[in-house]
Design an enzyme around this catalytic site. Structure first.
Site, PDB file in Angstrom:
ATOM      1  N   ARG A 262       0.835  -1.198   0.000  1.00  0.00           N
ATOM      2  CA  ARG A 262       0.000   0.000   0.000  1.00  0.00           C
ATOM      3  C   ARG A 262       0.873   1.253   0.000  1.00  0.00           C
ATOM      4  NH1 ARG A 262      -4.898   0.495   4.202  1.00  0.00           N
ATOM      5  NH2 ARG A 262      -5.515  -1.281   2.915  1.00  0.00           N
ATOM      6  N   THR A 266      -0.941   7.602  -1.179  1.00  0.00           N
ATOM      7  CA  THR A 266      -2.238   7.449  -1.854  1.00  0.00           C
ATOM      8  C   THR A 266      -3.094   6.369  -1.205  1.00  0.00           C
ATOM      9  OG1 THR A 266      -1.433   5.772  -3.414  1.00  0.00           O
ATOM     10  CG2 THR A 266      -1.147   8.094  -4.027  1.00  0.00           C
ATOM     11  N   ASP A 358      -4.093  -9.345  12.535  1.00  0.00           N
ATOM     12  CA  ASP A 358      -3.325  -9.382  11.290  1.00  0.00           C
ATOM     13  C   ASP A 358      -2.988 -10.835  10.954  1.00  0.00           C
ATOM     14  OD1 ASP A 358      -0.869  -9.430   9.550  1.00  0.00           O
ATOM     15  OD2 ASP A 358      -1.166  -7.250   9.653  1.00  0.00           O
ATOM     16  N   ASP A 361       0.839 -11.601  10.327  1.00  0.00           N
ATOM     17  CA  ASP A 361       1.640 -11.648  11.550  1.00  0.00           C
ATOM     18  C   ASP A 361       1.378 -12.921  12.328  1.00  0.00           C
ATOM     19  OD1 ASP A 361       2.841  -9.240  11.044  1.00  0.00           O
ATOM     20  OD2 ASP A 361       1.541  -8.065  12.359  1.00  0.00           O
TER      21      ASP A 361
END
Length: 367
Positions: A262, A266, A358, A361
């Site tokens: 990502r 933006t 997550d 993770d």
């Protein structure tokens, strides 16, 4: 067993008699969708639809419908995809409708079937298992025909499905990976197991062809997949955790990889790696990622696959948020989304609630 009942006014008395017997049985949980008297006329399609939607949606195991003859109820119920209603008039057709046809809804006539006979029909129907064997391929052809016809009638721009799973094993294992105390090793194993269970359900409509094999005893008819080509495309990195579970069931599937990150300014996904099978345009493609949160990465991954020629694409996630589903379907309305669970919403940080944290993770022991 969860059994849901429904009748119009003409089938009310027979429904009540059957309900009285079923509610006295300790292993059956009965829900009654009406009607509640024999005097007030009601339209049988309304009742049939509610019962059929409940059974097809997995909220009940079996359905029983009653009208004057049972014919109208069966016709109406069979308009719901996933509902397989059998209009039965005797004990033998009750048995065969389960053993050979895997019916999940029984339709009886209140004006054509006496109470004692109806009770025996219902007993036989509920107790008879599907025989699988040669009947499985035929039943799956019905399911495939149902799906293909629905898509053809809806048109090529129709919205893809969102399919969630009610299988007890899937729900049980999803509960385990939600638990923050589940260690990395167990979490990783559970993700693989869930992915395998999901793909088992997703591929139930694969076409089969008849083959002859020689057993140690004699020759026999058997079944083989009819040349279906598949590709599994994990979105790095968390998607890797699902691949082995899928390949255990579909070892000949080719595996591609898509890497996205990502952009911090933006917030849009940016490609950093994409390696797909050379014949991707010929394959049924399963893009896999444990979490469908905002939907940005999933939508971008589908874009990449399409630009390289992929056409038959589905997205497979363990847990999805409504925001992610909406994002993917707004960009790719024809793509089916398969999720083990659909959760409530995203929080302010973009995590699925209640979710499991997550996934990457927890799969790889990082923070």
């Amino acid at each position: 067993m969860r059994v849901v009942l429904g009748s119009d006014h003409a089938g009310f008395e027979l429904k009540e008699k059957v309900k009285e017997t079923l509610t006295s049985m300790k292993d059956i949980v009965v829900s009654d969708y009406g009607t509640d008297n024999a005097e007030t006329p009601v339209d049988y399609p309304d009742i049939a639809r509610e019962v059929a939607m409940t059974v097809a949606g997995g909220k009940a195991d079996k359905g029983l419908l009653f009208c004057g003859t049972g014919i109208g109820m069966s016709i109406a119920a069979n308009k719901v995809p996933g509902a397989y209603a059998a209009h039965v008039c005797c004990e033998e057709t009750a048995r065969l409708s389960r053993a050979h046809n895997n019916s999940n809804i029984l339709a009886l006539g209140g004006r054509t079937t006496d109470h004692e006979k109806a009770l025996e029909i219902v007993r036989i129907w509920l107790e008879t298992p599907f025989e699988w064997d040669r009947h499985l391929n035929r039943f799956r052809k019905i399911q495939l025909f149902e799906e293909e016809t629905g898509r053809a009638l809806a048109g090529k721009d129709s919205t893809g499905r969102l399919v969630t799973f009610e299988h007890p094993l899937i729900k049980h294992k999803i509960g385990m990976i939600r638990d923050e105390t589940t260690p990395v090793k167990v979490f990783r194993e559970l993700v693989q197991e869930i992915a395998g269970l999901m793909v088992y359900e997703i591929t139930r409509d694969l076409p089969l062809e008849s083959v002859r094999v020689k057993t140690p005893i004699t020759e026999a008819q058997a079944w083989s997949l009819a040349g279906k080509k598949m590709a599994v495309i994990p979105i790095l990195r968390a998607g890797l955790g699902m691949v082995d579970g899928i390949l255990q069931l579909i070892p000949n599937a080719k595996v591609g990889h898509i890497g996205l990150y990502r952009d911090p300014e933006t917030l849009e996904p940016v490609e950093y790696y994409c390696k797909l099978p050379g014949d991707i345009e010929e394959r049924d493609i399963y893009i896999v990622d444990p979490m469908l949160a905002t939907g940005g990465s999933a939508a971008a991954a589908i874009d990449l696959v399409k630009r390289r020629g992929g056409r038959r694409i589905a997205l497979v996630s363990l847990i999805a948020a409504p925001e992610g589903v909406e994002k993917v379907h707004s960009r790719h309305p024809e793509v089916d989304i398969f999720a083990a669970a659909l959760d409530s919403h995203l929080n302010d940080h973009g995590y699925i609630v209640p979710g499991l944290g997550d996934a990457g993770d927890r799969l790889f022991g990082t923070k």
